[in-house]
Design an enzyme around this catalytic site. Structure first.
Site, short mmCIF file in Angstrom:
data_model
loop_
_atom_site.label_atom_id
_atom_site.label_comp_id
_atom_site.label_asym_id
_atom_site.label_seq_id
_atom_site.Cartn_x
_atom_site.Cartn_y
_atom_site.Cartn_z
N ALA A 69 -43.59 19.36 23.20
CA ALA A 69 -42.62 20.32 22.64
C ALA A 69 -41.18 19.79 22.70
O ALA A 69 -40.35 20.22 21.91
CB ALA A 69 -42.73 21.65 23.35
N GLN A 179 -44.29 28.96 25.45
CA GLN A 179 -44.83 29.84 26.51
C GLN A 179 -45.54 31.08 25.95
O GLN A 179 -46.05 31.89 26.71
CB GLN A 179 -43.70 30.26 27.49
CG GLN A 179 -43.04 29.10 28.22
CD GLN A 179 -43.93 28.46 29.28
OE1 GLN A 179 -45.02 28.95 29.62
NE2 GLN A 179 -43.47 27.34 29.83
N SER A 199 -46.84 23.22 22.69
CA SER A 199 -47.13 22.09 23.57
C SER A 199 -48.56 22.19 24.11
O SER A 199 -49.04 23.29 24.39
CB SER A 199 -46.14 22.12 24.75
OG SER A 199 -46.42 21.08 25.66
N GLY A 200 -49.21 21.04 24.28
CA GLY A 200 -50.60 21.03 24.74
C GLY A 200 -50.75 21.32 26.22
O GLY A 200 -51.65 22.07 26.63
N HIS A 201 -49.86 20.74 27.03
CA HIS A 201 -50.13 20.79 28.48
C HIS A 201 -49.87 22.15 29.11
O HIS A 201 -50.14 22.35 30.29
CB HIS A 201 -49.41 19.66 29.22
CG HIS A 201 -47.94 19.82 29.38
ND1 HIS A 201 -47.36 20.13 30.59
CD2 HIS A 201 -46.93 19.70 28.51
CE1 HIS A 201 -46.04 20.18 30.44
NE2 HIS A 201 -45.75 19.91 29.19
N THR A 237 -49.11 6.03 15.00
CA THR A 237 -50.55 6.29 15.04
C THR A 237 -50.81 7.57 15.83
O THR A 237 -50.31 7.71 16.95
CB THR A 237 -51.29 5.10 15.70
OG1 THR A 237 -50.93 3.93 14.96
CG2 THR A 237 -52.79 5.29 15.70
N CYS A 322 -38.01 22.41 35.23
CA CYS A 322 -37.23 21.47 34.44
C CYS A 322 -35.82 21.32 34.97
O CYS A 322 -35.15 20.35 34.68
CB CYS A 322 -37.16 21.92 32.99
SG CYS A 322 -38.79 22.18 32.30
N1 PMP Z 1 -40.02 24.62 25.72
C1 PMP Z 1 -40.41 25.40 26.74
C2 PMP Z 1 -40.16 26.87 26.66
C3 PMP Z 1 -41.04 24.84 27.85
O1 PMP Z 1 -41.41 25.63 28.87
C4 PMP Z 1 -41.26 23.44 27.89
C5 PMP Z 1 -41.91 22.78 29.09
N2 PMP Z 1 -41.23 22.97 30.29
C6 PMP Z 1 -40.83 22.67 26.79
C7 PMP Z 1 -40.22 23.29 25.73
C8 PMP Z 1 -41.03 21.19 26.77
O2 PMP Z 1 -42.37 20.90 26.51
P1 PMP Z 1 -43.02 19.44 26.77
O3 PMP Z 1 -43.18 19.33 28.24
O4 PMP Z 1 -44.29 19.48 26.02
O5 PMP Z 1 -42.07 18.44 26.22
#
Ligand code: PMP
Length: 377
Positions: A69, A179, A199-201, A237, A322
């Site tokens: 993301a 989220q 986002s995948g994770h 790729t 973060c």
């Molecule tokens: N946007 C939000 C609201 C998030 O919580 C996060 C992840 N902390 C991100 C963006 C960034 O995503 P990614 O870790 O996949 O770069």
């Protein structure tokens, strides 16, 4: 271990891990190759686009895979401003965005855009009217997230965006839906957005994979140029193993969004009750995402609580993972004073979280509060 930091990242599901392994070991052709082995890999991409688009009521050709993301947000903000901001030089963002979005707007500012930042009102809310009123004829882009990652606030973009689109069709609308994806029902056909980021994770897929949904007809200047993969929108790729794992995880979660939402709501209510009884204050709004609970533990610094809980095998985060221990910009924006913002932990659950986990958390916080009192004496 009791893992209560699912807004930071999640455990990769068994099915997603197996899909990843399958694509790495058995279907590792380059999806751009013309022979059968490459076409097999391309089929995994087709399946992934179909599955992920289906989960948000999009079309497969509107999905573009990224490295996560952070890339999606950067690419969306800069790519939209680049196309639609040639004459309209004003861009708007909320002050509670993830840094990957907010910092992209700071780039726009450096490039000469006028950037307006919407801050929550005195009730700690960003309302539909505030979003609507932030846009004018000269605005090329507005970005507002669906669910805040620190507090779980849900922004009323599904009401504001269609109104803005109607009044200002030339204003492009982006939403960081990280989220909210697979937690709330997202329907891009009624959301009013032009681009969303996911986002995948955060949804039990591996780290390092994400996507942008770009509404058909909307132009985004590519951030990465090169081999022209994904229609030239995102060269490189395709990361087939993680993309396929992302899709397999979405496939698993698709059918039970409401059930999981109820489960998360039950856990949130339980946590709120137990933690309030201990004297903690709940900062997350009543009607926010049930998956995220921001809690003020009075008198103890966030990191002290975090490490105390860690010693009991319980993982939570201090504000936002973060912000790495820095005072939370978002909590301050929501109007919480420095003292409160310094003593906040974020609990975030998933369908793997049980009531026992929440009870263990409350016991841990109770013990942390008691031992701090001892230290003070
Ligand atoms: N946007 C939000 C609201 C998030 O919580 C996060 C992840 N902390 C991100 C963006 C960034 O995503 P990614 O870790 O996949 O770069």
């Amino acid at each position: 271990m009791i893992y209560l930091d699912n807004a930071a990242t999640t455990a990769v599901s068994q099915k997603a891990a197996e899909a990843c392994m399958f694509a790495m070991r058995s279907c590792y052709g380059n999806p751009s190759s013309l022979y059968h082995f490459g076409i097999e890999a391309e089929k995994l991409l087709d399946f992934s686009r179909e599955t992920i688009s289906g989960a948000i009521n999009a079309k497969p050709e509107e999905i573009f895979f990224t490295s996560g993301a952070t890339e999606s947000n950067n690419a969306a903000v800069m790519g939209l401003a680049s196309v639609y901001g040639k004459r309209k030089r004003r861009a708007v963002v909320t002050g509670i965005e993830h840094p990957s979005c907010l910092e992209a707007f700071m780039r726009l500012k450096e490039e000469g855009f006028e950037v307006a930042v919407i801050m929550p009102n005195k009730d700690g809310l960003i309302t539909e009217d505030m979003l609507f009123d932030s846009v004018d004829e000269n605005t090329c882009l507005l970005s507002a997230m669906l669910v805040n990652n620190e507090t779980g606030h849900v922004l009323p973009i599904d009401r504001a965006f269609p109104r803005i689109k109607k009044a200002y069709p030339g204003c492009m609308l982006h939403s960081d839906c990280v989220q909210g994806f697979m937690k709330l029902h997202i329907n891009v056909r009624t959301l009013g957005a032009d681009v969303i980021s996911i986002s995948g994770h955060k949804v039990h897929a591996p780290k390092g994979v994400g996507a942008m949904w770009i509404k058909k007809g909307v132009r985004v200047r590519p951030l990465l140029v090169g081999g022209g993969q994904q229609g030239g929108i995102r060269s490189g790729t395709e990361a087939v193993p993680t993309i396929y794992a992302f899709a397999k995880s979405v496939e698993e979660l698709r059918g039970n969004i409401s059930e999981r939402y109820e489960h998360a709501t039950g856990l949130k209510r339980l946590a709120e009750g137990l933690l309030r009884d201990l004297g903690c204050e709940i900062l997350s709004p009543e009607c926010g995402s049930p998956y995220i609970l921001s809690v003020h533990v009075p008198g103890i610094k966030s990191e002290t609580v975090l490490h105390f809980l860690e010693s009991k095998g319980i993982m939570v985060s201090s504000g936002s993972a973060c912000s790495k221990g820095k005072k939370s910009r978002v909590l301050t924006a929501f109007g919480f004073s420095g003292n409160v913002a310094d003593s906040v932990i974020r609990i975030s659950t998933s369908h793997n979280t049980s009531e026992e986990d929440i009870k263990a958390l409350a016991d841990g916080v109770s013990e942390a509060m008691k031992s701090l009192v001892k230290i003070k004496r």
